[in-house]
Design a protein around this motif. Structure first.
Motif, short mmCIF file in Angstrom:
data_model
loop_
_atom_site.label_atom_id
_atom_site.label_comp_id
_atom_site.label_asym_id
_atom_site.label_seq_id
_atom_site.Cartn_x
_atom_site.Cartn_y
_atom_site.Cartn_z
N HIS A 75 12.54 -51.51 -2.05
CA HIS A 75 13.56 -50.53 -1.68
C HIS A 75 12.96 -49.13 -1.73
O HIS A 75 12.39 -48.73 -2.75
N TYR A 76 13.08 -48.37 -0.65
CA TYR A 76 12.46 -47.05 -0.57
C TYR A 76 12.88 -46.12 -1.70
O TYR A 76 12.08 -45.31 -2.18
N ILE A 107 6.24 -47.65 -7.63
CA ILE A 107 5.77 -48.22 -6.36
C ILE A 107 6.15 -47.30 -5.23
O ILE A 107 7.28 -46.82 -5.14
N SER A 108 5.21 -47.04 -4.32
CA SER A 108 5.47 -46.25 -3.13
C SER A 108 5.37 -47.18 -1.91
O SER A 108 4.34 -47.82 -1.70
N SER A 110 18.79 -45.61 2.58
CA SER A 110 17.42 -45.79 3.07
C SER A 110 17.24 -47.13 3.77
O SER A 110 16.29 -47.30 4.55
N GLU A 111 18.11 -48.10 3.51
CA GLU A 111 18.02 -49.39 4.19
C GLU A 111 18.10 -49.22 5.71
O GLU A 111 17.59 -50.05 6.46
N PHE A 139 13.32 -38.15 1.66
CA PHE A 139 14.29 -39.19 1.35
C PHE A 139 13.60 -40.50 0.99
O PHE A 139 14.06 -41.23 0.10
N LEU A 140 12.50 -40.81 1.67
CA LEU A 140 11.78 -42.06 1.42
C LEU A 140 10.72 -41.91 0.32
O LEU A 140 9.84 -42.75 0.17
N HIS A 141 10.80 -40.82 -0.40
CA HIS A 141 9.92 -40.56 -1.55
C HIS A 141 8.45 -40.41 -1.16
O HIS A 141 7.56 -40.84 -1.90
#
Length: 436
Positions: free
Chosen positions: A252-253, A261-262, A348-349, A395-397
């Motif tokens: 999950h983003y 985790i990226s 983010s999905e 938003f997606l880190h």
């Protein structure tokens, strides 16, 4: 064909015609609004002139409309809950048409909504006292319709006096909280439709779990087993469900970065984004000036300037496309479109599902070079392409890449991005997204 009803039919003026049946918005909420507005109009009218509009007469239609509005709103909330449960693979049943006992209706909703998702509890606690007051005085909707019960007992003998101003205060507060309840159900319907949940854990609870887990590089340490068991006990879930929750978090983003985790960008990489924005910056060489300084053009030079700029733009586009066509892939095009068009989403999905759709479309487009060129140039033309994709990166880190792009193209002063992960405050998530 049914004969036209002389009473319940359309006429003039047209603005006085109300749309009903298949010509209207049929549903619990629509009906409920009509009854609540009628009650409020009568209350306001009575309070504006207590001598002309006797409260002793108006109390019955006011309270009947209030109570019936609440019953309809609760039935609408139950229908939303039934739909929500279906998304989760659960089945709820309630006789929405046959039951009019507002206490029973409320008890069913309160118990099942809080059992489904504990974010309902806060709002339920706000509305419960007033709904229970209604249930105590008029459980089935008969008290304010008739002076006597079916057992020939006179109604309201234990109440005697009802104050209109108190009614207005309590009912208006109840309406606001029922509006919040509706908003929560609408939000949760969208949230659960994204698929980030397990049998017992909501998306918000998965976020909470991710925030309490150690980073993944510590999972092989002996202490992790104890931490895992503590979390399982706390959440009351099986080992199998814990594993399912972990798999959602790892992919999950938004959640994955909480455990170190990226996740890779959908269809994009750092080098291509730098290359793309180099081309975009060439084409929009005056982008910063456009956002800060108004352009002043004299009428005499307007036409000459227009055609000159048009010719320059055409030549520049041709040169950019010549370079682009050699490296552009369906994946890159789909990635750019996904980041641009979904930058204002709150889930983010959507980036994952949106990328899959965009990639299918890009593979079709790539069969026709002119269509490929048109799709790419459409993005290049967008003056907000840089800001939208930056927002998607945050938003997606991928904050580090976003900040690198800001610094490389010297746009920090224009877009006012902060050089820290807290820039994610740009995203105004509803309070419902979190556990309370």
């Amino acid at each position: 064909m049914m004969k036209k009803n002389a009473t319940f039919s359309g006429g003039e003026p047209a603005l006085a015609n109300a749309c009903v049946g298949n010509n209207g918005s049929v549903g619990f909420e629509h009906y409920a609004k009509g009854f609540s507005q009628s009650a409020n109009m009568l209350i306001d009218q009575a309070l504006s002139d207590l001598c002309t509009y006797p409260v002793d007469f108006l109390i019955y239609p006011v309270c009947f409309n209030m109570r019936h509005s609440v019953e309809l709103r609760l039935k609408g909330a139950i229908q939303s809950l039934i739909n929500l449960a279906a998304i989760r693979g659960q089945r709820l049943e309630f006789d929405l048409t046959g039951s009019h006992d507002i206490g029973r209706i409320w008890d069913f909703f309160k118990k099942n909504s809080e059992g489904f998702d504990n974010r309902y509890k806060g709002i339920n606690d706000q509305v419960s006292p007033t709904i229970q007051d209604i249930a105590e005085v008029d459980a089935t909707g008969q008290t304010f319709r008739y002076p006597y019960s079916i057992e020939s007992q006179k109604h309201l003998v234990d109440v005697s006096v009802i104050n209109f101003l108190t009614l207005k205060t309590k009912f208006n507060a109840l309406e606001k909280n029922l509006d919040r309840l509706l908003s929560l159900s609408e939000y949760l319907t969208e949230e659960y439709s994204r698929g980030s949940f397990t049998k017992n854990l909501s998306r918000a609870q998965l976020f909470q779990l991710a925030s309490e887990l150690p980073t993944i590089n510590k999972w092989r340490e002996p202490s992790f087993k104890d931490k895992k068991n503590d979390l399982r006990t706390q959440l009351n879930i099986s080992n199998n469900e814990f594993t399912k929750a972990i798999n959602i978090i790892k992919n999950h983003y938004e959640m994955a970065p909480l455990i170190g985790i990226s996740i890779e960008l959908p269809g994009l990489d750092r080098d291509f984004l730098i290359w793309f924005f180099t081309q975009w910056n060439k084409y929009h060489h005056d982008a910063k000036e456009k956002t800060t300084t108004p352009t002043v053009t004299t009428s005499g030079s307007l036409v000459d300037n227009f055609f000159e700029r048009l010719a320059e733009s055409h030549q520049l586009k041709a040169a950019i496309w010549e370079d682009t066509s050699a490296i552009l892939t369906p994946e890159y095009l789909a990635g750019l479109e996904t980041m641009f068009y979904h930058s204002n989403e709150i889930f983010s999905e959507i980036f994952t599902s949106g990328y899959k759709r965009a990639l299918r479309n890009a593979n079709v487009i790539f069969k026709a070079p002119e269509n490929t060129k048109g799709s790419f140039m459409h993005l290049l033309d967008k003056t907000n392409c840089f800001s939208n994709i930056l927002k998607g990166l945050f938003f997606l880190h991928h904050e580090g890449l976003a900040i690198e792009l800001i610094e490389r193209f010297d746009f920090e002063g224009v877009y006012h991005w902060q050089k820290k992960a807290e820039t994610r405050e740009l995203f105004e998530l509803p309070a419902f997204a979190y556990l309370t």
